[in-house]
Design a protein around this motif. Structure first.
Motif: not given
Length: 310
Positions: A69-70, A73, A142, A145-146, A180, A183
Protein backbone atom coordinates in the motif's frame (compact mmCIF):
# COMPACT_ATOMS: atom_id res chain seq x y z
CA UNK A 1 6.89 3.07 -46.79
CA UNK A 2 4.24 2.42 -49.45
CA UNK A 3 5.30 -1.23 -49.66
CA UNK A 4 4.96 -1.66 -45.89
CA UNK A 5 1.49 -0.10 -45.94
CA UNK A 6 0.46 -2.47 -48.72
CA UNK A 7 1.79 -5.45 -46.77
CA UNK A 8 -0.14 -4.42 -43.64
CA UNK A 9 -3.30 -3.89 -45.68
CA UNK A 10 -2.96 -7.28 -47.39
CA UNK A 11 -2.37 -9.05 -44.05
CA UNK A 12 -5.46 -7.51 -42.42
CA UNK A 13 -7.62 -8.10 -45.50
CA UNK A 14 -6.49 -11.74 -45.51
CA UNK A 15 -7.31 -12.10 -41.81
CA UNK A 16 -10.76 -10.52 -42.30
CA UNK A 17 -11.48 -12.66 -45.36
CA UNK A 18 -10.40 -15.86 -43.59
CA UNK A 19 -12.47 -14.94 -40.53
CA UNK A 20 -15.54 -14.28 -42.68
CA UNK A 21 -15.07 -17.54 -44.58
CA UNK A 22 -14.62 -19.72 -41.50
CA UNK A 23 -17.53 -18.00 -39.73
CA UNK A 24 -20.02 -18.37 -42.58
CA UNK A 25 -19.04 -21.69 -44.14
CA UNK A 26 -21.25 -24.39 -42.61
CA UNK A 27 -18.60 -27.17 -42.39
CA UNK A 28 -16.32 -24.94 -40.28
CA UNK A 29 -18.67 -22.39 -38.70
CA UNK A 30 -19.50 -24.25 -35.47
CA UNK A 31 -15.97 -25.51 -34.83
CA UNK A 32 -14.49 -22.11 -35.59
CA UNK A 33 -16.82 -20.29 -33.18
CA UNK A 34 -16.11 -22.88 -30.50
CA UNK A 35 -12.40 -22.28 -31.00
CA UNK A 36 -12.84 -18.49 -30.69
CA UNK A 37 -14.91 -18.85 -27.52
CA UNK A 38 -12.48 -21.33 -25.99
CA UNK A 39 -9.49 -19.06 -26.61
CA UNK A 40 -11.35 -15.84 -25.82
CA UNK A 41 -10.60 -14.43 -29.27
CA UNK A 42 -12.53 -11.74 -31.11
CA UNK A 43 -11.73 -10.64 -34.66
CA UNK A 44 -12.82 -7.44 -36.39
CA UNK A 45 -11.33 -5.40 -39.26
CA UNK A 46 -7.87 -4.23 -38.20
CA UNK A 47 -8.35 -5.49 -34.64
CA UNK A 48 -7.80 -8.83 -32.88
CA UNK A 49 -8.16 -9.26 -29.14
CA UNK A 50 -8.01 -12.07 -26.60
CA UNK A 51 -9.90 -11.94 -23.30
CA UNK A 52 -9.72 -14.29 -20.34
CA UNK A 53 -12.03 -14.20 -17.33
CA UNK A 54 -10.87 -14.18 -13.74
CA UNK A 55 -7.54 -13.18 -12.29
CA UNK A 56 -4.35 -15.30 -12.24
CA UNK A 57 -3.30 -16.61 -8.84
CA UNK A 58 0.14 -15.03 -9.02
CA UNK A 59 -1.50 -11.59 -9.32
CA UNK A 60 -3.40 -12.29 -6.08
CA UNK A 61 -0.13 -13.30 -4.43
CA UNK A 62 1.50 -10.06 -5.59
CA UNK A 63 -1.44 -8.08 -4.25
CA UNK A 64 -1.03 -9.66 -0.80
CA UNK A 65 2.61 -8.64 -0.36
CA UNK A 66 3.24 -6.59 2.84
CA UNK A 67 3.99 -2.89 2.43
CA UNK A 68 2.42 -2.74 -1.02
CA UNK A 69 0.00 0.00 0.00
CA UNK A 70 2.91 2.37 0.65
CA UNK A 71 4.15 1.57 -2.85
CA UNK A 72 0.82 2.57 -4.39
CA UNK A 73 0.55 5.63 -2.11
CA UNK A 74 3.86 6.82 -3.55
CA UNK A 75 2.53 6.07 -7.02
CA UNK A 76 -0.56 8.21 -6.35
CA UNK A 77 1.60 11.16 -5.32
CA UNK A 78 4.02 10.85 -8.24
CA UNK A 79 1.23 10.34 -10.79
CA UNK A 80 -0.66 13.39 -9.50
CA UNK A 81 2.46 15.54 -9.74
CA UNK A 82 3.18 14.24 -13.25
CA UNK A 83 -0.38 15.02 -14.33
CA UNK A 84 -0.25 18.56 -12.96
CA UNK A 85 3.10 19.21 -14.64
CA UNK A 86 2.13 17.58 -17.93
CA UNK A 87 -0.68 20.03 -18.73
CA UNK A 88 1.48 23.21 -18.95
CA UNK A 89 4.35 21.26 -20.55
CA UNK A 90 2.07 19.87 -23.26
CA UNK A 91 0.61 23.35 -23.84
CA UNK A 92 4.12 24.78 -24.20
CA UNK A 93 5.15 22.00 -26.58
CA UNK A 94 2.03 22.61 -28.66
CA UNK A 95 2.87 26.31 -28.96
CA UNK A 96 6.46 25.47 -29.95
CA UNK A 97 5.19 22.91 -32.48
CA UNK A 98 3.18 25.65 -34.19
CA UNK A 99 6.11 28.08 -34.22
CA UNK A 100 9.16 25.91 -34.84
CA UNK A 101 10.14 23.70 -37.80
CA UNK A 102 9.44 19.98 -37.45
CA UNK A 103 13.13 19.07 -37.02
CA UNK A 104 13.41 21.37 -33.97
CA UNK A 105 10.33 20.08 -32.16
CA UNK A 106 10.83 18.07 -28.98
CA UNK A 107 7.48 16.27 -28.94
CA UNK A 108 6.76 14.44 -32.18
CA UNK A 109 4.12 11.86 -33.10
CA UNK A 110 5.47 8.38 -33.73
CA UNK A 111 4.71 7.54 -37.37
CA UNK A 112 6.05 4.21 -38.65
CA UNK A 113 8.00 4.66 -41.83
CA UNK A 114 8.36 8.43 -41.29
CA UNK A 115 10.29 9.03 -38.07
CA UNK A 116 10.50 5.37 -37.02
CA UNK A 117 12.15 3.08 -39.60
CA UNK A 118 10.17 -0.02 -40.49
CA UNK A 119 13.27 -2.05 -39.60
CA UNK A 120 12.84 -0.87 -35.98
CA UNK A 121 9.11 -1.57 -35.73
CA UNK A 122 9.56 -5.01 -34.17
CA UNK A 123 11.54 -3.51 -31.27
CA UNK A 124 9.07 -0.62 -31.06
CA UNK A 125 6.07 -2.97 -30.91
CA UNK A 126 7.73 -5.14 -28.25
CA UNK A 127 8.47 -2.03 -26.17
CA UNK A 128 4.86 -0.84 -26.42
CA UNK A 129 3.57 -4.28 -25.47
CA UNK A 130 5.86 -4.56 -22.41
CA UNK A 131 4.85 -1.06 -21.26
CA UNK A 132 1.16 -1.88 -21.74
CA UNK A 133 1.39 -5.17 -19.83
CA UNK A 134 3.21 -3.58 -16.88
CA UNK A 135 0.73 -0.68 -16.95
CA UNK A 136 -2.28 -2.99 -16.72
CA UNK A 137 -0.52 -5.25 -14.23
CA UNK A 138 -0.22 -2.22 -11.96
CA UNK A 139 -3.99 -1.66 -12.15
CA UNK A 140 -4.70 -5.35 -11.45
CA UNK A 141 -2.34 -5.65 -8.46
CA UNK A 142 -3.62 -2.39 -6.98
CA UNK A 143 -7.21 -3.59 -7.43
CA UNK A 144 -6.43 -6.84 -5.62
CA UNK A 145 -4.79 -4.87 -2.81
CA UNK A 146 -7.90 -2.67 -2.51
CA UNK A 147 -10.18 -5.74 -2.58
CA UNK A 148 -11.68 -4.93 -5.97
CA UNK A 149 -12.49 -7.96 -8.09
CA UNK A 150 -10.69 -8.38 -11.40
CA UNK A 151 -13.31 -9.78 -13.77
CA UNK A 152 -10.84 -10.45 -16.58
CA UNK A 153 -7.85 -9.34 -18.59
CA UNK A 154 -6.73 -9.44 -22.19
CA UNK A 155 -4.37 -8.39 -24.92
CA UNK A 156 -5.01 -6.99 -28.40
CA UNK A 157 -3.40 -5.72 -31.57
CA UNK A 158 -4.79 -2.73 -33.47
CA UNK A 159 -3.29 -2.59 -36.97
CA UNK A 160 0.39 -2.67 -35.90
CA UNK A 161 0.08 -1.50 -32.29
CA UNK A 162 -0.20 -4.10 -29.50
CA UNK A 163 -1.77 -3.46 -26.13
CA UNK A 164 -3.32 -4.95 -22.99
CA UNK A 165 -6.23 -4.23 -20.65
CA UNK A 166 -7.90 -5.36 -17.42
CA UNK A 167 -11.60 -5.53 -16.59
CA UNK A 168 -12.36 -4.38 -13.03
CA UNK A 169 -15.70 -4.97 -11.31
CA UNK A 170 -17.75 -1.78 -11.68
CA UNK A 171 -19.81 -2.24 -8.51
CA UNK A 172 -16.71 -2.71 -6.35
CA UNK A 173 -15.09 0.39 -7.90
CA UNK A 174 -18.23 2.41 -7.18
CA UNK A 175 -18.36 1.69 -3.43
CA UNK A 176 -14.69 2.18 -2.46
CA UNK A 177 -13.32 5.53 -1.33
CA UNK A 178 -11.81 8.10 -3.68
CA UNK A 179 -8.34 7.52 -2.26
CA UNK A 180 -8.51 3.80 -2.96
CA UNK A 181 -9.72 4.47 -6.51
CA UNK A 182 -6.82 6.91 -6.95
CA UNK A 183 -4.35 4.19 -5.96
CA UNK A 184 -5.83 1.87 -8.60
CA UNK A 185 -6.01 4.47 -11.37
CA UNK A 186 -2.50 5.78 -10.68
CA UNK A 187 -0.87 2.35 -10.53
CA UNK A 188 -0.50 2.06 -14.30
CA UNK A 189 1.23 5.42 -14.78
CA UNK A 190 3.36 4.75 -11.70
CA UNK A 191 4.63 1.46 -13.08
CA UNK A 192 5.42 3.05 -16.46
CA UNK A 193 7.31 5.82 -14.65
CA UNK A 194 9.37 3.28 -12.71
CA UNK A 195 10.00 1.33 -15.92
CA UNK A 196 11.21 4.53 -17.64
CA UNK A 197 13.60 5.25 -14.75
CA UNK A 198 14.89 1.70 -14.92
CA UNK A 199 15.42 1.97 -18.69
CA UNK A 200 17.24 5.30 -18.30
CA UNK A 201 19.48 3.87 -15.59
CA UNK A 202 20.15 0.85 -17.79
CA UNK A 203 21.20 3.10 -20.69
CA UNK A 204 23.55 5.07 -18.43
CA UNK A 205 25.05 1.89 -17.00
CA UNK A 206 25.27 0.02 -20.29
CA UNK A 207 28.96 0.85 -20.91
CA UNK A 208 29.84 -0.56 -17.49
CA UNK A 209 27.58 -3.61 -17.81
CA UNK A 210 28.91 -4.50 -21.26
CA UNK A 211 32.53 -3.57 -20.56
CA UNK A 212 33.70 -7.18 -20.10
CA UNK A 213 32.42 -8.07 -23.59
CA UNK A 214 33.75 -5.13 -25.60
CA UNK A 215 37.01 -3.22 -26.07
CA UNK A 216 36.85 0.55 -25.69
CA UNK A 217 39.08 3.37 -26.96
CA UNK A 218 40.41 1.11 -29.70
CA UNK A 219 39.27 3.14 -32.72
CA UNK A 220 36.19 4.35 -34.55
CA UNK A 221 33.72 2.20 -36.47
CA UNK A 222 31.85 3.35 -39.59
CA UNK A 223 28.12 2.88 -39.03
CA UNK A 224 26.81 4.89 -41.98
CA UNK A 225 28.07 6.69 -45.09
CA UNK A 226 25.93 9.46 -46.54
CA UNK A 227 24.95 9.06 -50.18
CA UNK A 228 26.25 12.60 -50.79
CA UNK A 229 29.71 11.68 -49.52
CA UNK A 230 32.62 11.05 -51.88
CA UNK A 231 33.28 7.91 -49.82
CA UNK A 232 29.86 6.44 -50.54
CA UNK A 233 30.42 2.99 -52.01
CA UNK A 234 34.13 3.16 -51.19
CA UNK A 235 34.11 2.99 -47.39
CA UNK A 236 32.21 -0.11 -46.22
CA UNK A 237 29.97 0.08 -43.17
CA UNK A 238 31.72 -1.62 -40.26
CA UNK A 239 35.20 -0.41 -41.21
CA UNK A 240 37.44 -0.12 -38.14
CA UNK A 241 39.48 3.12 -38.26
CA UNK A 242 42.54 3.17 -36.00
CA UNK A 243 44.57 5.97 -37.63
CA UNK A 244 44.40 8.67 -40.32
CA UNK A 245 47.75 9.59 -41.88
CA UNK A 246 49.57 8.20 -38.84
CA UNK A 247 47.32 10.21 -36.53
CA UNK A 248 46.01 7.75 -33.89
CA UNK A 249 42.23 7.43 -33.66
CA UNK A 250 41.33 5.81 -30.33
CA UNK A 251 37.88 7.49 -30.18
CA UNK A 252 35.41 9.30 -32.43
CA UNK A 253 36.55 12.65 -30.99
CA UNK A 254 40.12 11.87 -32.07
CA UNK A 255 38.82 11.00 -35.55
CA UNK A 256 37.31 14.47 -35.93
CA UNK A 257 40.55 16.03 -34.75
CA UNK A 258 42.64 13.98 -37.18
CA UNK A 259 40.37 14.77 -40.12
CA UNK A 260 40.53 18.46 -39.24
CA UNK A 261 44.33 18.28 -39.22
CA UNK A 262 44.38 16.58 -42.61
CA UNK A 263 41.96 19.15 -44.04
CA UNK A 264 44.17 22.02 -42.92
CA UNK A 265 47.26 20.55 -44.59
CA UNK A 266 48.20 21.54 -48.14
CA UNK A 267 49.07 18.15 -49.51
CA UNK A 268 48.14 15.61 -52.16
CA UNK A 269 48.15 11.86 -52.54
CA UNK A 270 49.76 9.54 -55.06
CA UNK A 271 47.49 6.84 -56.44
CA UNK A 272 48.33 3.93 -58.77
CA UNK A 273 47.42 4.67 -62.36
CA UNK A 274 45.39 1.48 -62.67
CA UNK A 275 43.29 2.50 -59.66
CA UNK A 276 42.61 5.92 -61.17
CA UNK A 277 41.59 4.34 -64.49
CA UNK A 278 39.26 1.90 -62.74
CA UNK A 279 37.55 4.58 -60.67
CA UNK A 280 37.28 7.00 -63.59
CA UNK A 281 35.51 4.43 -65.75
CA UNK A 282 32.74 4.18 -63.16
CA UNK A 283 31.85 7.87 -63.57
CA UNK A 284 30.08 9.49 -66.55
CA UNK A 285 32.27 11.59 -68.83
CA UNK A 286 31.76 15.34 -68.35
CA UNK A 287 30.14 17.38 -71.04
CA UNK A 288 32.54 18.88 -73.58
CA UNK A 289 32.47 20.85 -76.83
CA UNK A 290 31.75 18.69 -79.87
CA UNK A 291 35.20 19.33 -81.39
CA UNK A 292 37.02 18.16 -78.27
CA UNK A 293 37.86 14.54 -77.55
CA UNK A 294 38.36 13.83 -73.86
CA UNK A 295 40.77 11.35 -72.41
CA UNK A 296 39.20 8.79 -70.02
CA UNK A 297 41.24 10.36 -67.22
CA UNK A 298 40.25 13.99 -67.85
CA UNK A 299 38.80 15.51 -64.68
CA UNK A 300 36.85 18.20 -66.51
CA UNK A 301 36.27 19.58 -69.96
CA UNK A 302 38.99 21.89 -71.35
CA UNK A 303 37.97 25.41 -70.46
CA UNK A 304 39.77 28.71 -69.83
CA UNK A 305 38.19 28.80 -66.34
CA UNK A 306 39.39 25.31 -65.30
CA UNK A 307 42.76 23.76 -64.73
CA UNK A 308 42.58 20.13 -65.79
CA UNK A 309 45.05 17.31 -65.58
CA UNK A 310 45.37 13.75 -66.82
Amino acid sequence: MLLAVWIIAVVWLSISALHALLSSWKPTSQAYHNFLNHCGLAVSPGHVKAYWTGCPGWVHRLGSLPGLRYWFDMGSIVSTIIQLLSLPILALLLVNALRQPAEQQILKPVIPGVNVPWSQMVYFAITIFVCAVLHELGHAVAAVKEQVRVDGYGIFILLIYPGAYVDLHDEHMAVISGLRRLRIFSAGVWHNFVLALFGYALILGLPFLMAPLFAVNMGAVVINVSKDSALYGQLPVGTHITAVNRCPVPTVAHLSSCLGHVYSMDMGYCLPLEYVKKQRQRLPHPAAPSDTVLSPLDCCAPSPSHICFT
